[in-house]
Design a protein around this motif. Structure first.
Motif, PDB file in Angstrom:
ATOM      1  N   ILE A 104      -0.714  13.061   0.538  1.00  0.00           N
ATOM      2  CA  ILE A 104       0.606  12.438   0.558  1.00  0.00           C
ATOM      3  C   ILE A 104       0.856  11.437  -0.552  1.00  0.00           C
ATOM      4  O   ILE A 104       1.967  10.943  -0.688  1.00  0.00           O
ATOM      5  N   SER A 159      -1.544   4.879  12.087  1.00  0.00           N
ATOM      6  CA  SER A 159      -0.510   5.243  11.122  1.00  0.00           C
ATOM      7  C   SER A 159       0.012   6.647  11.422  1.00  0.00           C
ATOM      8  O   SER A 159      -0.575   7.395  12.207  1.00  0.00           O
ATOM      9  N   ILE A 160       1.082   7.001  10.773  1.00  0.00           N
ATOM     10  CA  ILE A 160       1.751   8.253  11.096  1.00  0.00           C
ATOM     11  C   ILE A 160       0.906   9.449  10.676  1.00  0.00           C
ATOM     12  O   ILE A 160       1.134  10.574  11.132  1.00  0.00           O
ATOM     13  N   THR A 161      -0.094   9.245   9.804  1.00  0.00           N
ATOM     14  CA  THR A 161      -0.954  10.342   9.399  1.00  0.00           C
ATOM     15  C   THR A 161      -2.251  10.372  10.194  1.00  0.00           C
ATOM     16  O   THR A 161      -3.122  11.187   9.925  1.00  0.00           O
ATOM     17  N   SER A 183       3.512   2.779  15.729  1.00  0.00           N
ATOM     18  CA  SER A 183       2.278   2.490  15.004  1.00  0.00           C
ATOM     19  C   SER A 183       1.878   1.038  15.147  1.00  0.00           C
ATOM     20  O   SER A 183       2.703   0.139  15.007  1.00  0.00           O
TER      21      SER A 183
ATOM     22  N   ASP B 185       3.292   2.221   3.623  1.00  0.00           N
ATOM     23  CA  ASP B 185       3.964   1.853   4.854  1.00  0.00           C
ATOM     24  C   ASP B 185       3.268   2.503   6.047  1.00  0.00           C
ATOM     25  O   ASP B 185       3.003   3.698   6.059  1.00  0.00           O
ATOM     26  N   LEU B 186       2.981   1.714   7.042  1.00  0.00           N
ATOM     27  CA  LEU B 186       2.226   2.201   8.197  1.00  0.00           C
ATOM     28  C   LEU B 186       2.982   3.286   8.951  1.00  0.00           C
ATOM     29  O   LEU B 186       2.417   4.261   9.421  1.00  0.00           O
ATOM     30  N   PHE B 187       4.294   3.126   9.071  1.00  0.00           N
ATOM     31  CA  PHE B 187       5.058   4.003   9.946  1.00  0.00           C
ATOM     32  C   PHE B 187       5.445   5.319   9.299  1.00  0.00           C
ATOM     33  O   PHE B 187       5.651   6.306   9.966  1.00  0.00           O
ATOM     34  N   SER B 188       5.633   5.307   7.968  1.00  0.00           N
ATOM     35  CA  SER B 188       6.159   6.521   7.360  1.00  0.00           C
ATOM     36  C   SER B 188       5.250   7.069   6.278  1.00  0.00           C
ATOM     37  O   SER B 188       5.545   8.069   5.669  1.00  0.00           O
ATOM     38  N   ALA B 189       4.131   6.385   6.035  1.00  0.00           N
ATOM     39  CA  ALA B 189       3.187   6.803   4.999  1.00  0.00           C
ATOM     40  C   ALA B 189       3.819   6.872   3.623  1.00  0.00           C
ATOM     41  O   ALA B 189       3.313   7.538   2.734  1.00  0.00           O
ATOM     42  N   THR B 190       4.929   6.167   3.421  1.00  0.00           N
ATOM     43  CA  THR B 190       5.521   6.095   2.076  1.00  0.00           C
ATOM     44  C   THR B 190       4.807   5.005   1.304  1.00  0.00           C
ATOM     45  O   THR B 190       4.508   3.957   1.855  1.00  0.00           O
TER      46      THR B 190
END
Lengths: 324, 504, 153
Positions: A104, A159-161, A183, B185-190
């Motif tokens: 990612i 985390s989302i991953t 999260s 970013d923790l929530f969206s992995a951006t």
């Protein structure tokens, strides 16, 4: 040729075979085992345990010392090991997250795939837990409730991953139910959110859940593993509970720098193969409720490929952009 | 009372000669290593953990508790003497502690830090002993909306730290928020604001920014002054090297403040000593009569955060030992250590291991006392560091900063960041921007954003969740009050001026 | 009793911060503002970016409108600070090449000899003593790893 002579010949060949192996590489300096966490982190603890076991079982002629290279979500670790190209005395412990992370982010220039796979060591199963006073007795109860109230139920996780969300995505896809994912950066906060009633469910390592279950604060609905864990003999696995989703494991294993000679790889492979057969290792697995996930170097490379593909697909379905 | 008899048994364990020795060793080692900037309690405990493998669990836990306290106290030494924060929670101590040192009151500052640590640390252990289980249950009721309220309250303190220009303080805070959001970013992995650098994927370490802006920036600003052997004043005589009775009187509220705030913040999973020290400092400033002098060397400004820092230790052990939930990085390592020894911290830990628990509690009392006994006599010795000529002191600060930062992450990139933030610190001083708001916003920014997003996820987008729960509502109201304090002050000044007779 | 800070400083730093704020807002627009599960990555940066732009423009305006006067910034000795910073940055960069001990010794030497005009012998002594002291205390006694370069330490 009579039986005795044949036996002798076979015995000689069997005795000579390891000698042929041993002609290859042997470490002459302390081995550096690099980890991506600081002291006390998951891989750090595992690395120290491995070093202690290797010393105890006399599996190597030299010591193993742990080197911490935290930072950059594991990328500093990968870059460091990659820089040690050709060095026969360096090893690293990886986690499956490193594959996911490299899919990612565009900033990553050197990835786990650039390193030499040596062995996969452990699979970390998980359990699906709810607060003890929740109205759900089985996973099916939770899924049904989620279907009735889409988006209302909540799961706390990393985390989302992370694997927590992967399990969620797979379950949601296969059942059509929908629930939210919140999260939290620390395990403690996730558990506190569940016990405080702010979320309805979480995916948690069996080790962490153990005490809360014993105290009667948590209940386990299902386990995310291939076979039932000995600590949870009465809890169905996902498949047994009727959910046909693949068990995506959280893995840890060993890698080495790129460009090392074949004898070097073989030596490491043999070392870890022997390690996983020792009684200390089996005891360690049992104590930490890990599953033996041993794969050889070639098998690990194939696993990485399959895992990347699977993750790419899951992330895509979850709406997360993959860049490689 | 049952508690007293259990405590007596605990002291029997803690006072065993071997355990007493390990407590002393722990406090000593913890202080020495804690003095090193960048190496705070987590790193210190992790470093010394292997030493404990050969000991009995009781002895090991006692030594670790000693290390924990020692490291927290050690962090304040370089903060006061060199303006180099020893660890994240000691950053606040730099604000007034270093200014006191510049005025020749380094000894008093170091001394009050030790005394406040002792008082608040003891209160923290008392809390652990007496109210742990009910408090733990209370802590579980604290979730994201309440955190949002707490963080907002913390950020509102920026206004109190403003100094002359509120706009500049707010701008500094906004830059701090920006730095806090760098990373994944923790929530969206951006990835946000990573400028293509993979080292930035995990964000920028707080201590790197703090050491850069405070220590390096300060040295760069001072080097401009050409005076050769300008020494910082070190008053002679023991009376001036320790806090005076007046000092102790001034700090009465600070002791209470530090003890209570530190302990309560420590109990919350996710609350840390950094937040505790900032909140305590802010509270002290808010209620102090000489609020305008904070930042110039006010002794309460050292006592409050140092106390909060230490009582947080007791607080953080509450969720760990009653629920098995680690509240901070350090307690996570302690948890790992307990598991290694075969214990399973959880709700049944205390009932099933009373000897260990009460032995630990007793040793924490002892550790606190040892901290005081060990460090007070050393204060004059430490203060002598300031006798060094500046051309030795400044390279020393540079070196200690570099080693401190490198020892935390082992990354040359962090050293480059140190240089960059040193330059930023210098520019901020030159352009008259206050540095404390930037650091405060950096410490709280990530937590604030996370709490907000978690809350909105919990409520499905409904903002009301932030105010409808009682604790959260109280926090936000307090934040509002804090924001209004300077306004009231300004209104008063305006009113007084309006009442003055016109003209000359 | 007004502000005594220099208006030029406020003016230019305000503009710089306005530029930063604009950059932040532009970046934030590229990320998700409000996702299906809550605020996205762009939510927070957008708002503090806007606040930064607004406040910095207010600063610029207030400094432009202020009467000239008030203390100027003392840039006279900034050269010393700049030199010190460049030496520090060079030392950091050199760590990877020659290791911490050598680059730190050079930095110390520079500060003592050049910035504080002490005799070369004094500078050299201090430099070597301090660097060696660090090496002994940290690398050997405490086992803290220091950057090492081609010289092996």
């Amino acid at each position: 040729m009579n039986a005795t002579v044949r036996a002798l010949v076979l015995a000689t060949i069997a005795a000579a075979a390891p000698a042929v192996h041993a002609q290859g590489f042997k470490p002459t300096r302390p081995i550096e085992m690099v980890v991506h966490t600081g002291p006390g982190g998951g891989n750090d603890v595992l690395a120290r345990a491995i070093a202690a076991m290797i010393e105890k079982e006399k599996l190597a002629p030299v010591r193993m010392q742990v080197v911490n290279k935290p930072g950059g979500n594991g990328n500093v670790f990968v870059a460091y090991v990659a820089e040690k190209r050709g060095d026969p005395h360096t090893l690293g412990l990886f986690t499956g997250n490193m594959i996911t992370n490299m899919l990612i982010s565009t900033e990553v220039k050197v990835t786990l795939r650039d390193l030499t796979p040596i062995a996969r060591l452990v699979l970390e199963p998980a359990v699906i837990a709810v607060k003890a006073d929740a109205p759900y007795k089985t996973l099916a109860d939770f899924i049904d409730d989620a279907k009735k109230r889409p988006g209302q139920l909540k799961q706390s996780g990393g985390s989302i991953t992370s694997r927590d969300n992967v399990v969620r995505q797979l379950l949601m896809r296969s059942t059509g139910a929908q629930w939210a994912f919140i999260s939290f950066p620390g395990g403690g906060e996730r558990i506190a959110a569940l016990l405080g009633g702010h979320v309805n469910m979480m995916v948690i390592e069996p080790e962490e859940a153990g005490e809360h279950i014993r105290a009667g604060n948590m209940r386990v609905l299902a386990q995310v593993s291939e076979r039932r864990l000995h600590g949870f003999p009465n809890v169905p696995t996902l498949k047994e509970a009727g959910f046909d989703v693949p068990v995506v494991p959280q893995v840890r294993g060993v890698v080495a720098p790129p460009g090392i000679p074949k004898e070097n790889v073989q030596y490491w492979e043999e070392l870890f193969r022997k390690l996983t057969r020792t009684a200390s290792w089996q005891k360690y697995l049992a104590e930490n409720q890990f599953e033996d996930g041993y794969l050889t170097s070639a098998e690990l490379a194939a696993f990485f490929d399959g895992f990347s593909d699977r993750m790419r697909e899951i992330l895509g379905a979850a709406g997360i952009k993959t860049v490689r | 009372m049952e508690i007293l008899s259990s405590l007596a048994q605990g002291f029997a364990v803690a006072l065993a000669p071997a355990n007493l020795l390990w407590c002393f060793v722990g406090v000593l080692l913890g202080t020495v290593i804690g003095i090193m900037p960048g190496l705070g309690p987590p790193a210190t405990i992790a470093m010394l953990l292997p030493l404990t493998f050969q000991m009995t669990p009781a002895a090991a836990m006692i030594m670790l508790a000693g290390i924990y306290y020692g490291a927290k106290y050690g962090g304040s030494t370089t903060s006061i003497l060199l303006n180099v924060p020893g660890e994240s929670a000691s950053v606040v101590t730099c604000l007034d502690g270093y200014q006191m040192a510049r005025k020749g009151r380094a000894g008093a500052a170091l001394g009050i830090a030790a005394i406040a640590s002792f008082v608040a640390g003891t209160v923290g252990v008392l809390g652990l002993m007496l109210v742990a289980p009910p408090l733990a249950r209370f802590a579980l009721a604290f979730s994201s909306p309440e955190y949002f309220g707490l963080m907002t309250l913390g950020l509102a303190l920026v206004v109190l730290l403003a100094g002359r220009s509120v706009i500049k303080a707010l701008l500094a805070a906004l830059v701090g928020l920006w730095i806090a959001s760098m990373g994944t970013d923790l929530f969206s992995a951006t990835s946000r604001f990573t400028f293509g650098q993979m080292e930035l994927l995990a964000g920028i370490d707080f201590i790197v920014v703090a050491i850069g802006v405070f220590a390096i920036g300060e040295v760069l600003a001072n080097i401009a002054l050409r005076e050769g052997t300008q020494l910082l004043p070190v008053p002679k005589g023991l009376r001036n090297l320790l806090p005076t009775w007046q000092d102790l009187k001034d700090c009465r509220f600070a002791f209470l403040n530090g003890s209570v705030v530190g302990f309560l913040v420590g109990v919350l999973p996710g609350g840390g000593s950094t937040i505790a020290s900032f909140l305590s400092y802010g509270l002290e400033k808010a209620v102090s009569r000489r609020r305008g002098q904070f930042g110039t060397g006010v002794i309460e400004g050292v006592a409050a955060p140092e106390g909060a820092n230490n009582s947080e230790t007791g607080g953080a052990l509450v969720p760990l030992l009653t629920l098995g939930i680690p509240g901070s990085g350090t307690t996570a390592i302690l948890l790992a250590a307990l598991v290694l020894w075969g214990f399973k911290p959880g709700p049944l830990f205390i009932p099933e291991n009373p000897t260990l628990f009460w032995g630990l509690v007793a040793s924490m009392y002892l550790g606190n006392a040892m901290l005081l006994v060990l460090n007070l006599p050393l204060v004059p010795a430490f203060a002598q560091v300031l006798r060094l000529p500046v051309y030795v002191l400044y390279p020393l600060i540079f070196g200690v900063s570099m080693v401190g930062v490198y020892s935390v992450s082992g990354s040359p990139f962090d050293l480059a960041l140190l240089a960059a933030f040193g330059l930023l610190g210098y520019l901020m001083r030159k352009l008259d921007y206050p540095t404390a708001p930037l650091i405060l916003a950096l410490a709280l920014g990530a937590g604030l954003e996370r709490a907000l997003r978690q809350s909105l996820m919990m409520s499905g987008g409904n903002l009301a969740i932030l105010v409808e729960r009682p604790i959260a509502a109280v926090m936000l109201s307090l934040a509002l009050v804090v924001l209004l304090i300077p306004l009231v002050g300004r209104l008063n000044a305006w009113r007084l001026r309006a009442l003055e007779p016109d003209g000359g | 009793m007004g502000e005594t800070t220099n208006r030029a400083a406020d003016f230019w730093s305000g503009l710089a911060l306005a530029a930063l704020g604009t950059y932040i807002v532009l970046e934030a627009r590229q990320w998700e503002y409000l996702g299906p599960e809550g605020p996205g990555a762009g939510f927070f940066p957008l708002w503090y970016g806007i606040a930064m732009v607004a406040l910095s423009l207010a600063l610029v305006a207030s400094s432009a409108l202020r009467k000239p006067g008030g203390g100027g910034i003392d840039w006279r000795n900034a050269g010393r600070s700049a030199a010190a910073w460049l030496a520090f940055a060079a030392s950091v960069a050199a760590c990877k090449l020659v290791g911490f001990a050598v680059s730190f010794a050079l930095l110390t030497f520079f500060i003592v000899a050049v910035l504080y005009r002490r005799p070369l012998a004094v500078a050299a002594t201090v430099a070597v003593a301090v660097a060696a002291g660090f090496q002994v205390v940290f690398a050997m006694a405490l086992g803290v790893s220091l950057p090492s370069g081609v010289l092996g330490f």
